[in-house]
Each structure stands twice: as C-alpha cells, then as structure tokens.
Design a protein around this motif. Sequence first.
Motif, PDB file in Angstrom:
ATOM      1  N   GLN A  26       0.819  -1.216   0.000  1.00  0.00           N
ATOM      2  CA  GLN A  26       0.000   0.000   0.000  1.00  0.00           C
ATOM      3  C   GLN A  26       0.857   1.272   0.000  1.00  0.00           C
ATOM      4  O   GLN A  26       0.429   2.319   0.496  1.00  0.00           O
ATOM      5  N   VAL A  27       2.051   1.204  -0.572  1.00  0.00           N
ATOM      6  CA  VAL A  27       2.916   2.379  -0.607  1.00  0.00           C
ATOM      7  C   VAL A  27       2.201   3.532  -1.306  1.00  0.00           C
ATOM      8  O   VAL A  27       1.428   3.335  -2.245  1.00  0.00           O
ATOM      9  N   ARG A  36      -0.311  12.053  -6.892  1.00  0.00           N
ATOM     10  CA  ARG A  36      -0.337  11.073  -5.798  1.00  0.00           C
ATOM     11  C   ARG A  36      -0.345   9.700  -6.450  1.00  0.00           C
ATOM     12  O   ARG A  36      -1.244   9.389  -7.226  1.00  0.00           O
ATOM     13  N   LEU A  37       0.654   8.907  -6.158  1.00  0.00           N
ATOM     14  CA  LEU A  37       0.773   7.567  -6.725  1.00  0.00           C
ATOM     15  C   LEU A  37       0.490   6.556  -5.623  1.00  0.00           C
ATOM     16  O   LEU A  37       1.019   6.676  -4.518  1.00  0.00           O
ATOM     17  N   GLU A  38      -0.316   5.555  -5.947  1.00  0.00           N
ATOM     18  CA  GLU A  38      -0.707   4.569  -4.945  1.00  0.00           C
ATOM     19  C   GLU A  38      -0.367   3.172  -5.417  1.00  0.00           C
ATOM     20  O   GLU A  38      -0.721   2.779  -6.531  1.00  0.00           O
ATOM     21  N   GLN A  42       2.192   1.735  -9.579  1.00  0.00           N
ATOM     22  CA  GLN A  42       2.232   3.137  -9.984  1.00  0.00           C
ATOM     23  C   GLN A  42       3.588   3.773  -9.657  1.00  0.00           C
ATOM     24  O   GLN A  42       4.118   4.548 -10.451  1.00  0.00           O
ATOM     25  N   VAL A  43       4.142   3.439  -8.503  1.00  0.00           N
ATOM     26  CA  VAL A  43       5.438   3.983  -8.114  1.00  0.00           C
ATOM     27  C   VAL A  43       6.512   3.511  -9.092  1.00  0.00           C
ATOM     28  O   VAL A  43       7.326   4.310  -9.574  1.00  0.00           O
ATOM     29  N   VAL A 105       6.453   2.654   3.243  1.00  0.00           N
ATOM     30  CA  VAL A 105       5.002   2.820   3.126  1.00  0.00           C
ATOM     31  C   VAL A 105       4.594   4.186   2.593  1.00  0.00           C
ATOM     32  O   VAL A 105       3.489   4.352   2.083  1.00  0.00           O
ATOM     33  N   GLY A 106       5.475   5.177   2.725  1.00  0.00           N
ATOM     34  CA  GLY A 106       5.117   6.514   2.276  1.00  0.00           C
ATOM     35  C   GLY A 106       6.319   7.318   1.847  1.00  0.00           C
ATOM     36  O   GLY A 106       7.380   7.237   2.464  1.00  0.00           O
ATOM     37  N   ILE A 107       6.123   8.071   0.775  1.00  0.00           N
ATOM     38  CA  ILE A 107       7.141   8.996   0.292  1.00  0.00           C
ATOM     39  C   ILE A 107       6.425  10.313   0.016  1.00  0.00           C
ATOM     40  O   ILE A 107       5.379  10.318  -0.648  1.00  0.00           O
TER      41      ILE A 107
END
Length: 120
Positions: A26-27, A36-38, A42-43, A105-107
């Motif tokens: 779920q990054v 916003r990439l989910e 996508q990343v 998990v988050g950037i």
Amino acid sequence: MPTIQQIAEAFSSHRFREVYDYLHPQVEWVLVGAARLEGPDQVKVACEQSLEQLSRTSTQFLRFKSVVGTDAVAVDTVAKYVDARWQGSFVRSCDVYEFVQGWLVGITSYTAEIEADDVR
C-alpha cells in the motif's frame, strides 16, 4: 536487508530499482503539487519513466543530507542536471520516507527548480 537510511538514499539518488523489493503493497508517493501515486505498480512506472529521462542526462549532487529517525528518513538534496540540448538546471528537493517494519510505506517529495545563484 538494507537499513531504512540506505533505502531512502538509494531512492533519492535515482537508484530506484534497488528499492522496489522494499515497497509496501500500500505504498503511497505524494509528489507535492503534482501527483499522488498509490501502490507499487504506480510507483515503479513513475520511477521507470524518470530513469528513461535521466538516461539522457548527467546528474551531479551538490548537496545530499539525510536525517534519520526510528521509522522515517528525510533526504535534502540539490542536484544539477545537464544534457546535450541545454546548459542544465538545478533542482532542490526534500523527500520524506516513512517505514513500517522495514517496508517503505510513504514517500512525500517536495521539489523546485532553482537558480544557480540559490545553490548552497
């Protein structure tokens, strides 16, 4: 397994592929003011597009500073990008990375093009 600092620094220095195995299912990557990439897919697509653009460019990091906490890393950079078509540009960025049990998990990425006179 690399440390959270090593993962964050690899991503901020455009060594994206080194990070793919550590992306949480779920990054989320927030490019402030842009997108916003989910999710890992996508990343990875965005990373591969960036690598394609960077393949025609030389990158020189003029500043690369990391601040490391127990579950987060911030990387502040100034980079000079040059290719055969133009003199180059300077980009200042700060990426904040969040981790849970070693998973990214988050950037959150803040970037701005700056003038050469603003490079410090």
